[in-house]
Design a protein around this motif. Structure first.
Motif, PDB file in Angstrom:
ATOM      1  N   VAL A   1      43.261  46.523  47.180  1.00 44.37           N
ATOM      2  CA  VAL A   1      42.290  45.852  48.060  1.00 44.37           C
ATOM      3  C   VAL A   1      42.149  44.381  47.673  1.00 44.37           C
ATOM      4  O   VAL A   1      42.088  43.505  48.546  1.00 44.37           O
ATOM      5  CB  VAL A   1      40.929  46.588  48.022  1.00 44.37           C
ATOM      6  CG1 VAL A   1      39.889  45.858  48.856  1.00 44.37           C
ATOM      7  CG2 VAL A   1      41.099  48.001  48.550  1.00 44.37           C
ATOM      8  N   ASP A   2      42.125  44.087  46.375  1.00 40.92           N
ATOM      9  CA  ASP A   2      42.042  42.682  45.945  1.00 40.92           C
ATOM     10  C   ASP A   2      43.255  41.895  46.430  1.00 40.92           C
ATOM     11  O   ASP A   2      43.130  40.761  46.884  1.00 40.92           O
ATOM     12  CB  ASP A   2      41.964  42.594  44.407  1.00 40.92           C
ATOM     13  CG  ASP A   2      40.589  43.011  43.907  1.00 40.92           C
ATOM     14  OD1 ASP A   2      39.637  43.017  44.721  1.00 40.92           O
ATOM     15  OD2 ASP A   2      40.467  43.339  42.705  1.00 40.92           O
ATOM     16  N   LEU A   3      44.431  42.509  46.324  1.00 46.07           N
ATOM     17  CA  LEU A   3      45.658  41.837  46.780  1.00 46.07           C
ATOM     18  C   LEU A   3      45.616  41.612  48.289  1.00 46.07           C
ATOM     19  O   LEU A   3      46.014  40.554  48.783  1.00 46.07           O
ATOM     20  CB  LEU A   3      46.894  42.675  46.408  1.00 46.07           C
ATOM     21  CG  LEU A   3      47.111  42.948  44.919  1.00 46.07           C
ATOM     22  CD1 LEU A   3      48.282  43.902  44.711  1.00 46.07           C
ATOM     23  CD2 LEU A   3      47.370  41.639  44.173  1.00 46.07           C
ATOM     24  N   LEU A   4      45.094  42.610  48.980  1.00 48.08           N
ATOM     25  CA  LEU A   4      44.993  42.497  50.440  1.00 48.08           C
ATOM     26  C   LEU A   4      44.039  41.365  50.821  1.00 48.08           C
ATOM     27  O   LEU A   4      44.345  40.551  51.701  1.00 48.08           O
ATOM     28  CB  LEU A   4      44.523  43.840  51.025  1.00 48.08           C
ATOM     29  CG  LEU A   4      44.269  43.882  52.522  1.00 48.08           C
ATOM     30  CD1 LEU A   4      45.556  43.605  53.294  1.00 48.08           C
ATOM     31  CD2 LEU A   4      43.708  45.234  52.952  1.00 48.08           C
ATOM     32  N   LEU A   5      42.895  41.308  50.127  1.00 44.36           N
ATOM     33  CA  LEU A   5      41.920  40.249  50.451  1.00 44.36           C
ATOM     34  C   LEU A   5      42.477  38.869  50.118  1.00 44.36           C
ATOM     35  O   LEU A   5      42.234  37.905  50.848  1.00 44.36           O
ATOM     36  CB  LEU A   5      40.593  40.502  49.725  1.00 44.36           C
ATOM     37  CG  LEU A   5      39.844  41.763  50.177  1.00 44.36           C
ATOM     38  CD1 LEU A   5      38.502  41.879  49.462  1.00 44.36           C
ATOM     39  CD2 LEU A   5      39.621  41.776  51.687  1.00 44.36           C
ATOM     40  N   ASP A   6      43.232  38.781  49.029  1.00 42.65           N
ATOM     41  CA  ASP A   6      43.886  37.497  48.703  1.00 42.65           C
ATOM     42  C   ASP A   6      44.856  37.105  49.818  1.00 42.65           C
ATOM     43  O   ASP A   6      44.927  35.941  50.213  1.00 42.65           O
ATOM     44  CB  ASP A   6      44.664  37.600  47.377  1.00 42.65           C
ATOM     45  CG  ASP A   6      43.740  37.529  46.176  1.00 42.65           C
ATOM     46  OD1 ASP A   6      42.548  37.202  46.363  1.00 42.65           O
ATOM     47  OD2 ASP A   6      44.208  37.824  45.054  1.00 42.65           O
ATOM     48  N   ALA A   7      45.600  38.080  50.288  1.00 39.19           N
ATOM     49  CA  ALA A   7      46.578  37.803  51.352  1.00 39.19           C
ATOM     50  C   ALA A   7      45.862  37.381  52.631  1.00 39.19           C
ATOM     51  O   ALA A   7      46.309  36.463  53.330  1.00 39.19           O
ATOM     52  CB  ALA A   7      47.438  39.044  51.598  1.00 39.19           C
ATOM     53  N   ILE A   8      44.750  38.042  52.922  1.00 39.08           N
ATOM     54  CA  ILE A   8      43.989  37.682  54.127  1.00 39.08           C
ATOM     55  C   ILE A   8      43.409  36.276  53.973  1.00 39.08           C
ATOM     56  O   ILE A   8      43.433  35.476  54.914  1.00 39.08           O
ATOM     57  CB  ILE A   8      42.877  38.725  54.404  1.00 39.08           C
ATOM     58  CG1 ILE A   8      43.519  40.062  54.818  1.00 39.08           C
ATOM     59  CG2 ILE A   8      41.933  38.232  55.490  1.00 39.08           C
ATOM     60  CD1 ILE A   8      42.544  41.227  54.914  1.00 39.08           C
ATOM     61  N   SER A   9      42.919  35.953  52.771  1.00 32.78           N
ATOM     62  CA  SER A   9      42.402  34.587  52.519  1.00 32.78           C
ATOM     63  C   SER A   9      43.491  33.558  52.784  1.00 32.78           C
ATOM     64  O   SER A   9      43.246  32.528  53.423  1.00 32.78           O
ATOM     65  CB  SER A   9      41.955  34.433  51.064  1.00 32.78           C
ATOM     66  OG  SER A   9      40.877  35.258  50.808  1.00 32.78           O
ATOM     67  N   GLY A  10      44.675  33.854  52.276  1.00 32.89           N
ATOM     68  CA  GLY A  10      45.802  32.945  52.482  1.00 32.89           C
ATOM     69  C   GLY A  10      46.100  32.769  53.959  1.00 32.89           C
ATOM     70  O   GLY A  10      46.383  31.656  54.420  1.00 32.89           O
ATOM     71  N   LEU A  11      45.987  33.860  54.698  1.00 29.16           N
ATOM     72  CA  LEU A  11      46.284  33.773  56.131  1.00 29.16           C
ATOM     73  C   LEU A  11      45.192  32.991  56.862  1.00 29.16           C
ATOM     74  O   LEU A  11      45.491  32.212  57.773  1.00 29.16           O
ATOM     75  CB  LEU A  11      46.436  35.184  56.716  1.00 29.16           C
ATOM     76  CG  LEU A  11      46.942  35.233  58.154  1.00 29.16           C
ATOM     77  CD1 LEU A  11      48.303  34.561  58.292  1.00 29.16           C
ATOM     78  CD2 LEU A  11      47.037  36.663  58.660  1.00 29.16           C
TER      79      LEU A  11
END
Lengths: 277, 206
Positions: free
Chosen positions: A203-213
């Protein structure tokens, strides 16, 4: 001949908000894989609000406070439970029966084909940013443009409230999928925990990826791109002047060319000065 | 709903054959009728016969070989020696995606000893019911039913208790001992062919 035009702060607010309203909606989609987990997520953002104020020369700045950035993330996260869970055959203990003329038969166990689990959370977000813009005048061919160029900024937003939403949806999905399987009995809670232990760090990795997007989407907006000027006002270079004493015969309208334009801030007003030839 | 069809064996199914006579047999798990030529394993029946009804169980576990596109048995099952009246349970390991159903063909040289598509006296077909629902099946010209309750509709204790008792169905010709069985998901049903030839259990919709 020189000409001067001044726009008040209130006027600049009106112009700025009109420009914001004209921005097309922007969205981007990405996919990522982390081990057995596969995620696709789309981000759409909208800009609104904010209060514009003008900083006098020599700063010559347009400051916008409280620009509202809102949007949503449409995500899809899935994985094969079989890539996380061990092989389990049910019933856990062999079931045997005496068959006449055959013998004592122990029935085959069935090894569970673990299903696919997926969730599609819809995750809204919103945050405000304070921005500062410099003014510049650009030659747009047949027009002069008063443009603004945003100063470098780092949007700060916190997506951590999305984590419990994603986790609870996934736990509900996994629980639903596994509890539909007969014969797991007391193993069920341990299996759910195994899956959630594997998923939680994702989930942390997903949220980081979403932040990047989200950051990538913001950069696609001219208004927020530090290298792309954003047009606030345009003036035609060729201007038509009508004599004040019309309709006297022989005084036809006069066309003059705006040969240059400057923009600066004086007394909290945006002042555009031009020269006609 | 599960696929219930003794002519198309899936990982939820088992096929049991009792070897009454001594001899050397080969078995295969073809997917199609004309696949039947290859040999998956060998069973040698030799020695003193076990008392009838007291034979020992031998398991042959089959798995789908994705590359070879055929079923293979475990190495340990490739050659098995048993006594007359012992029986072999053919079943499946972990299913893989794209695994087709198959049938079991047992040959003695050119002669067919047994074919899971045509169950005969003392053959056994088993099915593990994984999904709840109303299952209807044809056996010869007759039609029978098995109601499979959702395991979540009863207590865990009761579900566990029920799953320990398979539904035993004795088949005599076209007749069965339990025309309408009631079980719970996670429970197996066992069709024991007490008497008959060319029998198959053919699940139908509705």
């Amino acid at each position: 001949m020189d000409t001067t035009l001044a726009i008040s702060e209130a006027g600049v607010n009106t112009v700025f908000h009109k420009a914001l309203a004209g921005l097309p909606p922007v969205a981007k989609t990405e996919s990522q894989t982390w081990g057995p987990f596969f995620a696709t997520y789309s981000v759409a953002v909208f800009l609104s609000g904010g209060t514009a104020s003008l900083e006098n020369a020599p700063a010559n700045k347009l400051d916008v406070s409280g620009l509202h950035i809102s949007g949503s993330v449409a995500a899809s996260v899935g994985f094969d439970l079989g890539l996380i869970l061990p092989t389990i055959c049910i019933p856990p203990e062999p079931i045997c029966a005496d068959l006449p003329l055959v013998g004592h038969v122990c029935l085959p166990q069935f090894c569970i084909p673990w299903p696919h689990a997926s969730i599609s959370p819809f995750l809204p977000f919103s945050f405000n940013v304070d921005l500062s813009f410099g003014f510049r005048v650009d030659d747009l061919g047949a027009q002069w443009g008063i443009d603004v160029l945003v100063d470098p900024f780092s949007p700060r937003f916190d997506l951590t409230p999305m984590a419990p939403v994603i986790l609870s949806q996934m736990e509900a999905e996994v629980t639903s999928k596994l509890s539909a399987i007969p014969g797991l009995g007391g193993l069920l809670s341990g299996l759910i925990k195994t899956v959630m232990d594997a998923f939680t760090p994702i989930v942390d990795l997903l949220l980081d990826a979403i932040s990047g997007l989200i950051n990538a989407v913001l950069k696609t907006l001219d208004l927020l791109n530090v290298s792309i000027p954003f047009n606030l006002l345009k003036f035609d270079k060729l201007q038509t002047f009508i004599p004040t004493n019309v309709p006297l015969l022989g005084d036809a309208p006069v066309k003059m060319t705006l040969t240059g334009l400057t923009a600066s801030v004086l007394d909290h007003e945006l002042v555009a000065e031009g020269q006609f030839a | 709903m599960d696929t219930l069809n003794s002519q198309h064996l899936t990982p939820q199914d088992g096929y049991i054959h009792v070897f009454r006579r001594p001899g050397e047999f080969t078995y295969s798990a073809p997917v199609l009728e004309y696949d039947g030529g290859f040999q998956t394993g060998r069973i040698v029946v030799a020695g003193d016969p076990a008392p009838e009804g007291k034979g020992q169980q031998h398991d042959v576990v089959l798995s789908w070989d994705i590359e070879a596109r055929q079923f293979a048995s475990r190495d340990s099952d490739a050659a098995t020696t048993i006594r007359p009246n012992d029986f072999v349970v053919f079943h499946f390991g972990v299913a893989v995606h794209g695994q087709p159903p198959c049938f079991i063909l047992i040959r003695q040289q050119d002669k067919i000893e047994a074919d899971s598509r045509r169950l005969k006296t003392h053959d056994v077909f088993t099915h593990f019911f994984f999904r709840p629902g109303e299952y209807s099946y044809r056996l010869g010209k007759s039609r029978y039913q098995i109601s499979v309750a959702d395991h979540r509709s009863i207590s865990e204790k009761e579900s566990k208790k029920q799953s320990k008792s398979p539904l035993m169905i004795t088949v005599r010709g076209n007749d069965v001992s339990v025309p309408h069985g009631r079980i719970v998901a996670g429970q197996s049903a066992v069709w024991f062919i007490e008497q008959g030839e060319g029998i198959h259990i053919d699940g139908t919709l509705g």
